[in-house]
Enzyme design. Sequence first.
Site, short mmCIF file in Angstrom:
data_model
loop_
_atom_site.label_atom_id
_atom_site.label_comp_id
_atom_site.label_asym_id
_atom_site.label_seq_id
_atom_site.Cartn_x
_atom_site.Cartn_y
_atom_site.Cartn_z
N ASP A 49 0.88 -1.18 0.00
CA ASP A 49 0.00 0.00 0.00
C ASP A 49 0.91 1.23 0.00
O ASP A 49 1.76 1.37 0.89
CB ASP A 49 -0.90 -0.01 1.24
CG ASP A 49 -1.92 1.12 1.20
OD1 ASP A 49 -1.58 2.23 0.72
OD2 ASP A 49 -3.04 0.90 1.65
N LEU A 50 0.71 2.09 -0.98
CA LEU A 50 1.59 3.26 -1.11
C LEU A 50 1.57 4.16 0.13
O LEU A 50 2.51 4.91 0.37
CB LEU A 50 1.20 4.07 -2.35
CG LEU A 50 1.50 3.38 -3.68
CD1 LEU A 50 0.71 4.03 -4.82
CD2 LEU A 50 3.00 3.43 -3.99
N ILE A 72 -4.64 6.39 -6.97
CA ILE A 72 -6.02 6.64 -7.39
C ILE A 72 -5.96 7.37 -8.72
O ILE A 72 -5.25 8.36 -8.87
CB ILE A 72 -6.76 7.48 -6.32
CG1 ILE A 72 -6.76 6.74 -4.97
CG2 ILE A 72 -8.16 7.84 -6.78
CD1 ILE A 72 -7.45 5.38 -4.97
N SER A 73 -6.71 6.84 -9.70
CA SER A 73 -6.51 7.33 -11.07
C SER A 73 -7.69 8.13 -11.61
O SER A 73 -7.68 8.48 -12.80
CB SER A 73 -6.22 6.14 -11.99
OG SER A 73 -7.33 5.27 -12.02
N SER A 109 -1.19 13.74 -14.78
CA SER A 109 -2.42 13.63 -15.57
C SER A 109 -2.79 14.97 -16.19
O SER A 109 -2.45 16.05 -15.65
CB SER A 109 -3.56 13.18 -14.65
OG SER A 109 -4.81 13.29 -15.31
N TYR A 134 -8.38 14.94 -7.47
CA TYR A 134 -7.43 14.07 -8.16
C TYR A 134 -6.38 14.91 -8.89
O TYR A 134 -5.17 14.66 -8.78
CB TYR A 134 -8.21 13.17 -9.11
CG TYR A 134 -7.39 12.44 -10.15
CD1 TYR A 134 -6.47 11.47 -9.78
CD2 TYR A 134 -7.56 12.71 -11.51
CE1 TYR A 134 -5.72 10.79 -10.75
CE2 TYR A 134 -6.83 12.03 -12.48
CZ TYR A 134 -5.91 11.08 -12.09
OH TYR A 134 -5.17 10.41 -13.04
N SER A 163 -5.21 10.55 -22.34
CA SER A 163 -6.12 9.41 -22.20
C SER A 163 -5.45 8.21 -22.84
O SER A 163 -5.42 8.10 -24.07
CB SER A 163 -7.45 9.69 -22.91
OG SER A 163 -8.00 10.92 -22.47
N ARG A 172 -13.58 14.10 -27.15
CA ARG A 172 -12.49 14.78 -26.44
C ARG A 172 -11.19 13.99 -26.55
O ARG A 172 -10.10 14.54 -26.72
CB ARG A 172 -12.89 14.97 -24.97
CG ARG A 172 -11.76 15.45 -24.08
CD ARG A 172 -12.20 15.59 -22.63
NE ARG A 172 -11.05 15.59 -21.75
CZ ARG A 172 -10.49 14.49 -21.24
NH1 ARG A 172 -11.01 13.30 -21.49
NH2 ARG A 172 -9.45 14.58 -20.47
P1 NAI Z 1 -5.63 2.17 -12.77
O1 NAI Z 1 -6.61 2.69 -11.78
O2 NAI Z 1 -6.07 1.12 -13.72
O3 NAI Z 1 -4.35 1.62 -11.99
C1 NAI Z 1 -3.87 2.19 -10.80
C2 NAI Z 1 -3.37 1.06 -9.91
O4 NAI Z 1 -2.94 1.64 -8.68
C3 NAI Z 1 -4.45 0.02 -9.58
O5 NAI Z 1 -4.03 -1.27 -9.94
C4 NAI Z 1 -4.64 0.17 -8.08
O6 NAI Z 1 -4.88 -1.08 -7.42
C5 NAI Z 1 -3.32 0.78 -7.63
N1 NAI Z 1 -3.50 1.49 -6.38
C6 NAI Z 1 -4.53 2.29 -6.02
N2 NAI Z 1 -4.38 2.70 -4.75
C7 NAI Z 1 -3.22 2.15 -4.30
C8 NAI Z 1 -2.53 2.19 -3.06
N3 NAI Z 1 -3.01 2.87 -2.01
N4 NAI Z 1 -1.38 1.49 -2.95
C9 NAI Z 1 -0.89 0.79 -4.01
N5 NAI Z 1 -1.49 0.71 -5.19
C10 NAI Z 1 -2.66 1.38 -5.34
O7 NAI Z 1 -5.04 3.43 -13.54
P2 NAI Z 1 -4.30 3.48 -14.94
O8 NAI Z 1 -5.26 3.90 -15.98
O9 NAI Z 1 -3.50 2.24 -15.14
O10 NAI Z 1 -3.32 4.71 -14.70
C11 NAI Z 1 -2.02 4.53 -14.18
C12 NAI Z 1 -1.51 5.87 -13.70
O11 NAI Z 1 -1.51 6.79 -14.77
C13 NAI Z 1 -2.33 6.49 -12.58
O12 NAI Z 1 -1.47 7.13 -11.67
C14 NAI Z 1 -3.19 7.51 -13.27
O13 NAI Z 1 -3.51 8.60 -12.42
C15 NAI Z 1 -2.27 7.93 -14.41
N6 NAI Z 1 -3.02 8.40 -15.58
C16 NAI Z 1 -3.66 7.48 -16.38
C17 NAI Z 1 -4.36 7.91 -17.50
C18 NAI Z 1 -4.99 6.97 -18.45
O14 NAI Z 1 -5.55 7.44 -19.45
N7 NAI Z 1 -4.95 5.66 -18.24
C19 NAI Z 1 -4.47 9.35 -17.79
C20 NAI Z 1 -3.78 10.21 -16.86
C21 NAI Z 1 -3.08 9.73 -15.81
C1 15L Z 2 -7.00 10.38 -16.15
O1 15L Z 2 -6.22 10.99 -15.43
C2 15L Z 2 -7.54 9.06 -15.75
O2 15L Z 2 -6.58 8.30 -15.05
C3 15L Z 2 -8.07 8.24 -16.91
O3 15L Z 2 -8.86 7.19 -16.40
C4 15L Z 2 -8.90 9.13 -17.85
O4 15L Z 2 -10.00 9.64 -17.15
C5 15L Z 2 -8.03 10.27 -18.33
O5 15L Z 2 -7.48 11.00 -17.25
C6 15L Z 2 -8.79 11.25 -19.22
O6 15L Z 2 -8.83 12.43 -18.90
O7 15L Z 2 -9.30 10.81 -20.26
#
Ligand code: NAI
Ligand code: 15L
Length: 264
Positions: A49-50, A72-73, A109, A134, A163, A172
């Site tokens: 846990d972070l 948290i994403s 983000s 966030y 995204s 978007r």
């Molecule tokens: P996701 O939500 O699928 O993955 C995030 C992971 O972090 C999850 O597996 C979750 O279990 C873990 N996590 C959450 N709370 C935690 C904690 N307290 N301790 C340890 N692990 C924890 O998100 P995704 O889409 O894979 O995004 C990855 C990163 O990129 C995130 O930081 C997100 O904010 C960032 N991001 C992603 C975007 C996207 O389009 N996918 C866009 C902008 C930013």
């Molecule tokens: C983010 O930061 C989120 O992690 C992702 O799930 C999408 O919502 C993305 O931005 C977005 O703005 O499309």
Amino acid sequence: MKRLLITGAAGGLGKIARERLSHMADILRLSDIEDLGDAAPNEEIVYCDLGDKAAVEAMVKDCDGIVHLGGISVERPWDLIMNANINGVFNLYEAARKNGNPRIIFASSNHAIGFHKQSDRLDASSLTRPDGLYGVSKCFGESMASMYHDKFGVETACVRIGSCFPEPRNHRMLATWLSYDDFVRLIERVFAISRLGCPIIYGASDNTISWWDNGSVSYLGWRPQDNGEVFRAKVDAAMEQPGADAPDVVYQGGFFAVDGIHES
Ligand code: NAI
Ligand code: 15L
């Protein structure tokens, strides 16, 4: 690299990083709080846990690089964001400082700048305008990266990801889309370059519609190759174009800008 740590390895981008980055290090150390399955021969799995400082320090120990995707994403109640994205980022940087300054990719983000209008053109020097709690947490992460770089020499690529999904999911995202291939290419460049510093990078593909100028990071040699525009007909067929005053058309962060505070 001997050991590359991927946090958030059970998440959407973490799974891609796990699949596609194994060539970058002898060992991939994968971490999350969710199930990560079995470790392959070149993988180590560390549940963490972070928000747990001691656990984060153990997770970071002996790592030469960190792809920090965990946390948290999306918009969520503050206690969740504070644990993972505020305390978690502090814990990560403290662990990095005490463990030889591994280079970090910080998954920031577009929601750090989401209140800017889509008519604005941004570069690395543009003011942050977070569009929710966030987004505020991502601004905090960028500030931590900057301070640990200036004070202790920890290098971080702060990537304001747009995204990052297989395809744009709405109109978007034709502008904010980052393909998985361009995401992987960016990570490869960040760890290949000899001196990184602590740049702000907009994480978007070579989309025809673009609000972001990455001119200040041309030294990275990252050249996004995909373009969300090729999905326009598919997006048009799947949904109506939003009206001119819809949040998804007005704000760079889209709907996040008009979302409320999520109470626990
Ligand atoms: P996701 O939500 O699928 O993955 C995030 C992971 O972090 C999850 O597996 C979750 O279990 C873990 N996590 C959450 N709370 C935690 C904690 N307290 N301790 C340890 N692990 C924890 O998100 P995704 O889409 O894979 O995004 C990855 C990163 O990129 C995130 O930081 C997100 O904010 C960032 N991001 C992603 C975007 C996207 O389009 N996918 C866009 C902008 C930013
Ligand atoms: C983010 O930061 C989120 O992690 C992702 O799930 C999408 O919502 C993305 O931005 C977005 O703005 O499309």
